[in-house]
Design an enzyme around this catalytic site. Structure first.
Site, PDB file in Angstrom:
ATOM      1  N   THR A 192      -4.357   8.134  16.576  1.00  0.00           N
ATOM      2  CA  THR A 192      -3.168   8.842  16.436  1.00  0.00           C
ATOM      3  C   THR A 192      -3.222  10.342  15.670  1.00  0.00           C
ATOM      4  O   THR A 192      -3.562  11.171  16.686  1.00  0.00           O
ATOM      5  CB  THR A 192      -2.288   7.971  15.376  1.00  0.00           C
ATOM      6  OG1 THR A 192      -2.843   7.643  14.356  1.00  0.00           O
ATOM      7  CG2 THR A 192      -1.447   6.733  16.139  1.00  0.00           C
ATOM      8  N   LYS A 230      -9.322   3.071  13.976  1.00  0.00           N
ATOM      9  CA  LYS A 230      -8.448   4.527  13.834  1.00  0.00           C
ATOM     10  C   LYS A 230      -7.838   4.405  12.410  1.00  0.00           C
ATOM     11  O   LYS A 230      -7.540   3.298  11.731  1.00  0.00           O
ATOM     12  CB  LYS A 230      -7.149   4.216  15.044  1.00  0.00           C
ATOM     13  CG  LYS A 230      -6.246   3.472  14.877  1.00  0.00           C
ATOM     14  CD  LYS A 230      -5.180   3.529  13.770  1.00  0.00           C
ATOM     15  CE  LYS A 230      -4.470   4.892  14.159  1.00  0.00           C
ATOM     16  NZ  LYS A 230      -3.496   5.012  12.866  1.00  0.00           N
ATOM     17  N   THR A 246      -6.560  -0.168   5.323  1.00  0.00           N
ATOM     18  CA  THR A 246      -5.358   0.539   5.855  1.00  0.00           C
ATOM     19  C   THR A 246      -5.628   1.239   7.195  1.00  0.00           C
ATOM     20  O   THR A 246      -6.225   2.523   6.955  1.00  0.00           O
ATOM     21  CB  THR A 246      -4.991   1.469   4.761  1.00  0.00           C
ATOM     22  OG1 THR A 246      -4.664   0.843   3.486  1.00  0.00           O
ATOM     23  CG2 THR A 246      -3.855   2.384   5.191  1.00  0.00           C
ATOM     24  N   GLU A 248      -6.718  13.203   7.369  1.00  0.00           N
ATOM     25  CA  GLU A 248      -5.814  14.219   7.574  1.00  0.00           C
ATOM     26  C   GLU A 248      -6.124  15.425   6.619  1.00  0.00           C
ATOM     27  O   GLU A 248      -5.695  15.549   5.358  1.00  0.00           O
ATOM     28  CB  GLU A 248      -4.286  13.896   7.524  1.00  0.00           C
ATOM     29  CG  GLU A 248      -4.032  12.919   8.369  1.00  0.00           C
ATOM     30  CD  GLU A 248      -2.794  12.304   8.390  1.00  0.00           C
ATOM     31  OE1 GLU A 248      -2.191  11.769   9.358  1.00  0.00           O
ATOM     32  OE2 GLU A 248      -1.990  12.368   7.175  1.00  0.00           O
ATOM     33  N   ASN A 289       1.174  16.434   8.191  1.00  0.00           N
ATOM     34  CA  ASN A 289       2.407  15.043   7.795  1.00  0.00           C
ATOM     35  C   ASN A 289       3.878  15.812   7.899  1.00  0.00           C
ATOM     36  O   ASN A 289       4.920  14.964   8.343  1.00  0.00           O
ATOM     37  CB  ASN A 289       2.162  14.491   6.563  1.00  0.00           C
ATOM     38  CG  ASN A 289       0.945  13.549   6.690  1.00  0.00           C
ATOM     39  OD1 ASN A 289       1.310  12.430   7.123  1.00  0.00           O
ATOM     40  ND2 ASN A 289      -0.187  14.025   6.080  1.00  0.00           N
ATOM     41  N   THR A 328       7.458  16.239  15.034  1.00  0.00           N
ATOM     42  CA  THR A 328       7.984  17.509  15.422  1.00  0.00           C
ATOM     43  C   THR A 328       7.026  17.837  16.518  1.00  0.00           C
ATOM     44  O   THR A 328       6.045  17.456  16.680  1.00  0.00           O
ATOM     45  CB  THR A 328       8.279  18.628  14.719  1.00  0.00           C
ATOM     46  OG1 THR A 328       7.009  18.904  13.830  1.00  0.00           O
ATOM     47  CG2 THR A 328       9.287  18.296  13.526  1.00  0.00           C
TER      48      THR A 328
END
Length: 404
Positions: A153, A179, A190, A275, A399, A404
């Protein structure tokens, strides 16, 4: 940018396990986002799932199916989590299993569904079902690398590892993919991760091995402290090598060690690809009265936004680490016994700043991409490690712009 992580150039096939990947248009047009995994008859599978109360529909269905039958197929989609979708989501997960089972001549409970992506949006079931024939047509023992990319993702690189070892005079294989980059906090594990092997292990023993390996790997990582709705860790044993692993044998110990190694690599790969991460950080807590209190301190430090932003700035603001240790909630903590190091640079000793500490020495450590925060509590023999990241501008951007 992943910290010290490069995508695998190849992954070893696992006899008895085939994978197929296709672009179903669930996430983005032309982007591979649907994976199927086929297990040979007689395979055994173990799984661990999220403890989040709002667990996703595929988690509910997969967990139930795993109790009812020996899985023969797994199906994974990205781009949509099918979480927070109520009965409609449960129906979609069940319909996915029914559709795949019908195409391969199996019962629906022999199929396990998995999803990852945006929470709260209905699963585009029509696109998923339309993509199944294409994924099935791609089934191949060499499909691991494509699948590693297909389950991504916000990951920046696919994550995978293979290991070979000799058991009972025969070569056996372990290959795993995972992932995960955000919403990372262990409460099981997680992420999504799928590990295959060609050894033969009975299902109860397989589950025990998986729990043990996860406890030393996926349950020791955090990026942002959030536990996902969709976490799943699956271990699949085809038995195709003819090597049977039984508890209490040297082969058991050797296989358990290799499995833990694979799990630790994948877990750390998730942290390295956190991230917006620019640093890979080991929080090493020793001298605890118990493993639990070491983890309590380790996670308090690893989750502190002030510690994590100082790490991003390469700012040796050691007071933030000191404060995090102090608020971890340990009873009767003797401050004078606590010592804290950045790598080998002592910053706290005898209840305060180490007399020989210099800002320049701390800065030199914090400037590195990989470093350790070492905390000795001075109250026992227990020790634990937690792997984490810094908190950067890019984490907020990624995030904020996720939908969007």
């Amino acid at each position: 940018m992943a910290v010290g992580l490069t995508p695998p150039e190849s992954l070893l096939p696992v006899p008895g396990i085939r994978l197929g990947t296709t672009a179903a248009g669930i996430r983005k047009p032309g982007r591979r986002d649907l994976v199927v995994i086929e297990l040979a008859p007689g395979s055994h599978t173990a799984g661990l799932f999220t403890r989040n109360a709002f667990c996703a529909a595929p988690v509910v269905v997969a967990r139930n199916h795993l109790l009812e039958a020996a899985p023969r197929f797994l199906v994974i989609n990205t781009g949509n989590a099918n979480a927070g979708t109520g009965q409609r989501g449960l129906d979609a997960a069940a319909d996915t299993c029914r559709a795949l089972a019908a195409q391969v001549g199996l019962r629906p409970d022999e199929v396990l569904p998995f999803s990852t992506g945006v929470i709260g949006e209905p699963l585009p079931l029509d696109r998923l079902l339309a993509g199944l024939p294409g994924a099935l047509a791609e089934l191949d023992e060499d499909g691991w690398l494509a699948a590693a990319a297909g389950i991504m993702t916000t990951d920046t690189v696919p994550k995978g590892i293979s290991r070979r070892l000799e058991l009972n005079g025969r070569e056996v294989t372990l290959t795993g993919i995972a992932k995960g980059a955000g919403m990372i906090r262990p409460d099981m594990a997680t992420m999504l991760a799928f590990i295959g092997t060609d050894v033969g292990i009975e299902a109860p023993d397989l589950h025990g091995l998986l729990v043990q390996a996860a406890e030393r790997s996926f349950n020791r990582i955090t990026v942002d402290g959030d536990t996902s709705t969709n976490d799943a860790l699956m271990l699949m044993a085809s038995g195709a090598s003819g090597v049977q692993v039984e508890r209490g044998t040297p082969e058991w110990d050797a296989f358990a060690g290799a499995l833990t190694e694979v799990c630790q690599f994948l877990a750390q790969a998730i942290v390295r690809d956190g991230e917006g991460a620019t640093k890979f950080v080991r929080v090493q807590v020793s001298g605890g009265a118990s493993s639990a209190e070491c983890l309590q301190v380790g996670y308090t430090v690893a989750h502190s936004p002030l510690v994590k932003t100082a790490l991003f700035a390469s700012d040796p603001n050691w007071g933030r680490i000191l404060a995090a240790v102090g608020r971890a909630g340990l009873e009767a903590l003797v401050l004078e016994r606590v010592s804290i190091h950045l790598n080998d640079v002592c910053i706290v000793r005898d209840g305060g700043r180490a007399e020989d500490y210099t800002e320049a020495a701390g800065q030199q450590v914090l400037a590195r991409e990989e470093l350790a925060i070492r905390i000795d509590l001075g109250r026992g023999e227990a020790s634990e490690n937690v792997w984490t990241t810094d908190l950067s501008y890019d984490y907020v951007r990624i995030n904020a712009e996720y939908r969007t």
